[in-house]
Design an enzyme around this catalytic site. Structure first.
Site, PDB file in Angstrom:
ATOM      1  N   LYS A  49       0.817  -1.222   0.000  1.00 17.70           N
ATOM      2  CA  LYS A  49       0.000   0.000   0.000  1.00 17.70           C
ATOM      3  C   LYS A  49       0.842   1.259   0.000  1.00 17.70           C
ATOM      4  O   LYS A  49       0.467   2.253  -0.601  1.00 17.70           O
ATOM      5  CB  LYS A  49      -0.916   0.003   1.221  1.00 17.70           C
ATOM      6  CG  LYS A  49      -2.173  -0.790   1.025  1.00 17.70           C
ATOM      7  CD  LYS A  49      -3.089  -0.499   2.190  1.00 17.70           C
ATOM      8  CE  LYS A  49      -4.448  -1.142   1.997  1.00 17.70           C
ATOM      9  NZ  LYS A  49      -5.222  -1.047   3.238  1.00 17.70           N
ATOM     10  N   CYS A 185      14.203   2.042  12.242  1.00 20.74           N
ATOM     11  CA  CYS A 185      13.892   1.187  13.393  1.00 20.74           C
ATOM     12  C   CYS A 185      12.687   1.739  14.149  1.00 20.74           C
ATOM     13  O   CYS A 185      12.629   2.916  14.482  1.00 20.74           O
ATOM     14  CB  CYS A 185      15.105   1.141  14.325  1.00 20.74           C
ATOM     15  SG  CYS A 185      14.859   0.082  15.754  1.00 20.74           S
ATOM     16  N   VAL A 186      11.712   0.876  14.369  1.00 18.99           N
ATOM     17  CA  VAL A 186      10.535   1.242  15.166  1.00 18.99           C
ATOM     18  C   VAL A 186      10.515   0.313  16.379  1.00 18.99           C
ATOM     19  O   VAL A 186      10.729  -0.901  16.236  1.00 18.99           O
ATOM     20  CB  VAL A 186       9.243   1.083  14.318  1.00 18.99           C
ATOM     21  CG1 VAL A 186       8.001   1.173  15.190  1.00 18.99           C
ATOM     22  CG2 VAL A 186       9.194   2.140  13.206  1.00 18.99           C
ATOM     23  N   ARG A 194       1.958   1.348  10.840  1.00 15.19           N
ATOM     24  CA  ARG A 194       2.221   2.224   9.690  1.00 15.19           C
ATOM     25  C   ARG A 194       3.058   3.455  10.064  1.00 15.19           C
ATOM     26  O   ARG A 194       2.918   4.521   9.462  1.00 15.19           O
ATOM     27  CB  ARG A 194       0.904   2.670   9.008  1.00 15.19           C
ATOM     28  CG  ARG A 194      -0.103   1.588   8.734  1.00 15.19           C
ATOM     29  CD  ARG A 194       0.388   0.492   7.853  1.00 15.19           C
ATOM     30  NE  ARG A 194       0.760   0.921   6.507  1.00 15.19           N
ATOM     31  CZ  ARG A 194       1.204   0.085   5.563  1.00 15.19           C
ATOM     32  NH1 ARG A 194       1.319  -1.210   5.831  1.00 15.19           N
ATOM     33  NH2 ARG A 194       1.539   0.522   4.376  1.00 15.19           N
ATOM     34  N   ALA A 196       6.426   3.257   9.950  1.00 14.74           N
ATOM     35  CA  ALA A 196       7.580   3.218   9.037  1.00 14.74           C
ATOM     36  C   ALA A 196       7.336   4.075   7.783  1.00 14.74           C
ATOM     37  O   ALA A 196       8.211   4.873   7.406  1.00 14.74           O
ATOM     38  CB  ALA A 196       7.937   1.778   8.676  1.00 14.74           C
ATOM     39  N   LEU A 433      26.109  -0.218   4.747  1.00 12.98           N
ATOM     40  CA  LEU A 433      26.278  -0.785   6.096  1.00 12.98           C
ATOM     41  C   LEU A 433      25.009  -1.482   6.543  1.00 12.98           C
ATOM     42  O   LEU A 433      23.910  -1.064   6.190  1.00 12.98           O
ATOM     43  CB  LEU A 433      26.594   0.348   7.078  1.00 12.98           C
ATOM     44  CG  LEU A 433      27.792   1.235   6.734  1.00 12.98           C
ATOM     45  CD1 LEU A 433      27.944   2.312   7.790  1.00 12.98           C
ATOM     46  CD2 LEU A 433      29.054   0.402   6.639  1.00 12.98           C
TER      47      LEU A 433
HETATM   48  C1  LIG Z   1      11.433  -2.199   9.574  1.00 16.54           C
HETATM   49  C2  LIG Z   1      10.421  -1.652  10.553  1.00 16.54           C
HETATM   50  C3  LIG Z   1      10.767  -0.222  10.909  1.00 16.54           C
HETATM   51  C4  LIG Z   1       9.046  -1.671   9.870  1.00 16.54           C
HETATM   52  O1  LIG Z   1       8.082  -1.242  10.808  1.00 16.54           O
HETATM   53  P1  LIG Z   1       6.695  -2.027  10.990  1.00 16.54           P
HETATM   54  O2  LIG Z   1       6.052  -1.503  12.202  1.00 16.54           O
HETATM   55  O3  LIG Z   1       6.992  -3.479  10.917  1.00 16.54           O
HETATM   56  O4  LIG Z   1       5.852  -1.649   9.693  1.00 16.54           O
HETATM   57  P2  LIG Z   1       4.752  -0.468   9.512  1.00 16.54           P
HETATM   58  O5  LIG Z   1       3.405  -0.969   9.843  1.00 16.54           O
HETATM   59  O6  LIG Z   1       5.167   0.753  10.233  1.00 16.54           O
HETATM   60  O7  LIG Z   1       4.882  -0.188   7.941  1.00 16.54           O
HETATM   61  C5  LIG Z   1       4.699  -1.183   7.004  1.00 16.54           C
HETATM   62  C6  LIG Z   1       5.252  -0.712   5.682  1.00 16.54           C
HETATM   63  O8  LIG Z   1       6.676  -0.518   5.802  1.00 16.54           O
HETATM   64  C7  LIG Z   1       7.329  -1.298   4.809  1.00 16.54           C
HETATM   65  N1  LIG Z   1       8.601  -1.781   5.314  1.00 16.54           N
HETATM   66  C8  LIG Z   1       8.818  -2.760   6.208  1.00 16.54           C
HETATM   67  N2  LIG Z   1      10.142  -2.936   6.386  1.00 16.54           N
HETATM   68  C9  LIG Z   1      10.761  -2.064   5.577  1.00 16.54           C
HETATM   69  C10 LIG Z   1      12.105  -1.776   5.315  1.00 16.54           C
HETATM   70  N3  LIG Z   1      13.080  -2.448   5.919  1.00 16.54           N
HETATM   71  N4  LIG Z   1      12.405  -0.799   4.441  1.00 16.54           N
HETATM   72  C11 LIG Z   1      11.421  -0.122   3.832  1.00 16.54           C
HETATM   73  N5  LIG Z   1      10.101  -0.359   4.032  1.00 16.54           N
HETATM   74  C12 LIG Z   1       9.784  -1.317   4.905  1.00 16.54           C
HETATM   75  C13 LIG Z   1       6.355  -2.445   4.564  1.00 16.54           C
HETATM   76  O9  LIG Z   1       6.631  -3.079   3.327  1.00 16.54           O
HETATM   77  C14 LIG Z   1       5.041  -1.735   4.602  1.00 16.54           C
HETATM   78  O10 LIG Z   1       4.782  -1.027   3.416  1.00 16.54           O
HETATM   79  P3  LIG Z   1       3.853  -1.679   2.257  1.00 16.54           P
HETATM   80  O11 LIG Z   1       2.477  -1.760   2.823  1.00 16.54           O
HETATM   81  O12 LIG Z   1       3.969  -0.757   1.093  1.00 16.54           O
HETATM   82  O13 LIG Z   1       4.426  -3.042   1.976  1.00 16.54           O
HETATM   83  C15 LIG Z   1      10.368  -2.493  11.852  1.00 16.54           C
HETATM   84  O14 LIG Z   1       9.899  -3.789  11.531  1.00 16.54           O
HETATM   85  C16 LIG Z   1      11.708  -2.622  12.538  1.00 16.54           C
HETATM   86  O15 LIG Z   1      12.125  -1.708  13.258  1.00 16.54           O
HETATM   87  N6  LIG Z   1      12.374  -3.766  12.317  1.00 16.54           N
HETATM   88  C17 LIG Z   1      13.692  -4.026  12.915  1.00 16.54           C
HETATM   89  C18 LIG Z   1      14.753  -3.231  12.247  1.00 16.54           C
HETATM   90  C19 LIG Z   1      14.781  -3.425  10.745  1.00 16.54           C
HETATM   91  O16 LIG Z   1      14.610  -4.504  10.225  1.00 16.54           O
HETATM   92  N7  LIG Z   1      15.009  -2.298  10.047  1.00 16.54           N
HETATM   93  C20 LIG Z   1      15.104  -2.291   8.619  1.00 16.54           C
HETATM   94  C21 LIG Z   1      16.509  -2.320   8.239  1.00 16.54           C
HETATM   95  S1  LIG Z   1      16.649  -2.587   6.537  1.00 16.54           S
END
Ligand SMILES: CC(C)(COP(=O)(O)OP(=O)(O)OC[C@H]1O[C@@H](n2cnc3c(N)ncnc32)[C@H](O)[C@@H]1OP(=O)(O)O)[C@@H](O)C(=O)NCCC(=O)NCCS
Length: 433
Positions: A49, A185-186, A194, A196, A433
């Site tokens: 989305k 990072c969240v 949502r 991110a 990185l």
């Molecule tokens: C990555 C992270 C910030 C995503 O947050 P979340 O709460 O899981 O996801 P949200 O509900 O806020 O948002 C979902 C959207 O973010 C996107 N998304 C998830 N991970 C992503 C990433 N690594 N990069 C970019 N977009 C990402 C999803 O695809 C989704 O979008 P879409 O509907 O178009 O597919 C969270 O899972 C996190 O902190 N993970 C641990 C650290 C990590 O993996 N960071 C990424 C490093 S590459």
């Protein structure tokens, strides 16, 4: 970027804004699984989305040769870039994180240490040091406003972070000013709300305000659409510890003593003239790197300032070596790795896995295999437990021979830049990185 679909990516309000730790697992699949999932995504027509609204190559565009390579959307006048930050849920506020402040750096480290990327079995989590963040977030020309945090208004607790740093990246024949986006990072308690997408839009807005319109980033998840799907390879240096902590297993017909023998390395390096890089090597290393990186389709366009920042040794952050010809005193070869430990989760005996990550390596006189063997020897002497390398550049030519084993995938992406075809990892000259 134009926010043309506000409803799909508005963050949800949350009744409990001040989270503790606790965790849903994060997926980090290997290449096969990634390929399979990409296929599934295509077949099921699964929606992204948020990413569907962004200027990135979409899955439906794969194979469409009528679409041109290059920027997807043109720049807009800076006066038309949204001037105010995106809306956050009421309980939260944006902050610009001052990475020069010890206290703020410690807060960011703390958020990442407890909430950043884990392996797919939740046994290890990247453990960024304050020195590493200082290095990673302050390259030449860095922008303070691209280090973005989200705090709980009442308690001031940092619950989310995203950062960008400037980079000149050459895509085939064009050097493009980009942002490298990292450290998204969240907090675990605020996932799937949502947040991110809002963070990505906010960093994009701040990048646009600096008149930059493209970005490069990586992820362990499949998004529209990777420019290349790379794989991490791991070379055991301390096999006993790696087995004890569950990083790897003893294979059938393998004993610990055979395993130790298999991975044993000599005490000293074998290449005459192999030594640590020093400040006066910067011009020669820059020249070596520029010549070498030219052969790849996507690679950084490093100048001497970049080399000084990214590659001059900094203790426990980045380490670089050169081969200085004993006869001519010319610098003929170069190799480097950065240091990124992981926390070992739930192990009684060990809490930290010391990991070195191959960075940029250039061999013009010494065979690359020999050069990398020397790097392994140095990393081993410095007590690293494992040496990791992506299959980018010419790394495939040594990973099997030097006894690396396959690990997780790392997908590379470009924002607002379309590449017609997917690149093979060996066509990629970029290590993010
Ligand atoms: C990555 C992270 C910030 C995503 O947050 P979340 O709460 O899981 O996801 P949200 O509900 O806020 O948002 C979902 C959207 O973010 C996107 N998304 C998830 N991970 C992503 C990433 N690594 N990069 C970019 N977009 C990402 C999803 O695809 C989704 O979008 P879409 O509907 O178009 O597919 C969270 O899972 C996190 O902190 N993970 C641990 C650290 C990590 O993996 N960071 C990424 C490093 S590459």
């Amino acid at each position: 970027m134009v926010d043309n679909n506000p409803s799909s990516d508005s963050p949800e309000e949350t009744p409990n804004p001040d989270p503790d730790e606790n965790a849903p697992p994060e997926n980090d699949p290997v290449l096969d699984a990634l390929a399979e999932r990409l296929q599934e995504t295509l077949l099921q027509g699964m929606r992204h989305k948020f990413w569907e609204t962004q200027p990135v190559k979409q899955f439906k565009d794969i194979g469409d040769i009528s679409l041109p390579e290059g920027p997807i959307e043109p720049p807009i006048p800076l006066s038309e870039v949204k001037q105010e930050p995106y809306n956050l849920p009421n309980l939260y506020e944006w902050i610009t994180c001052d990475i020069d402040s010890e206290e703020t750096r410690a807060e960011v480290c703390n958020l990442l240490t407890h909430n950043y990327i884990e392996d797919d079995k939740n046994m290890f989590r990247f453990d960024y040091s304050k020195e590493f963040l200082h290095w990673a977030l302050r390259p030449p020309g860095y922008c303070k406003s691209w280090h973005i945090g989200v705090r709980v208004k009442s308690s001031k607790k940092l619950v989310a972070f995203i950062a960008g740093v400037p980079a000149r990246i050459r895509v085939r024949d064009n050097v493009v000013a980009m942002a490298e986006i990292n450290f998204l990072c969240v907090h675990k308690k605020l996932r799937s709300k949502r947040l991110a997408p809002v963070m990505i839009k906010e960093v994009t807005r701040r990048v646009h305000l600096e008149n930059i319109w493209q970005a490069a980033y990586t992820a362990g998840v499949v998004l529209p659409t990777p420019i290349s799907s790379c794989l991490y390879w791991h070379r055991s240096l301390n096999p006993k510890k790696l087995i004890d902590v569950g990083f790897c297993r003893l294979g059938a017909r393998m004993t610990m003593s055979r395993m130790t023998k298999l991975y044993k390395l000599p005490d000293s390096t074998g290449t005459p003239g192999f030594r640590q890089m020093e400040l006066h090597d910067v011009p020669a290393v820059t020249q070596l790197l520029r010549n070498y990186l030219n052969q790849f389709e996507v690679a950084p366009d490093f100048d001497e300032n970049d080399v000084k920042h990214w590659l001059l040794p900094t203790e426990n952050v980045v380490d670089s070596y050169v081969v200085e010809s004993p006869e001519s005193h010319k610098i003929t070869d170069f190799c480097s790795f950065y240091s990124l430990p992981s926390s070992i989760l739930g192990n009684q005996k060990y809490s930290i896995l010391k990991a070195a990550y191959s960075f940029y390596n250039v061999a013009t006189k010494t065979p690359l295999l020999q050069l990398m063997n020397d790097v392994l020897i140095v990393a081993n002497r410095k007590d690293y437990d494992v040496f990791n390398a992506l299959d980018v550049m010419q790394n495939e030519t040594f990973i099997k021979e030097l006894k690396f084993g396959p690990g997780d995938g790392k997908l590379y992406y470009l924002y607002n830049y379309r590449l017609r075809d997917t690149l093979k990892p060996m066509e990629l000259g970029l290590v993010l990185l």
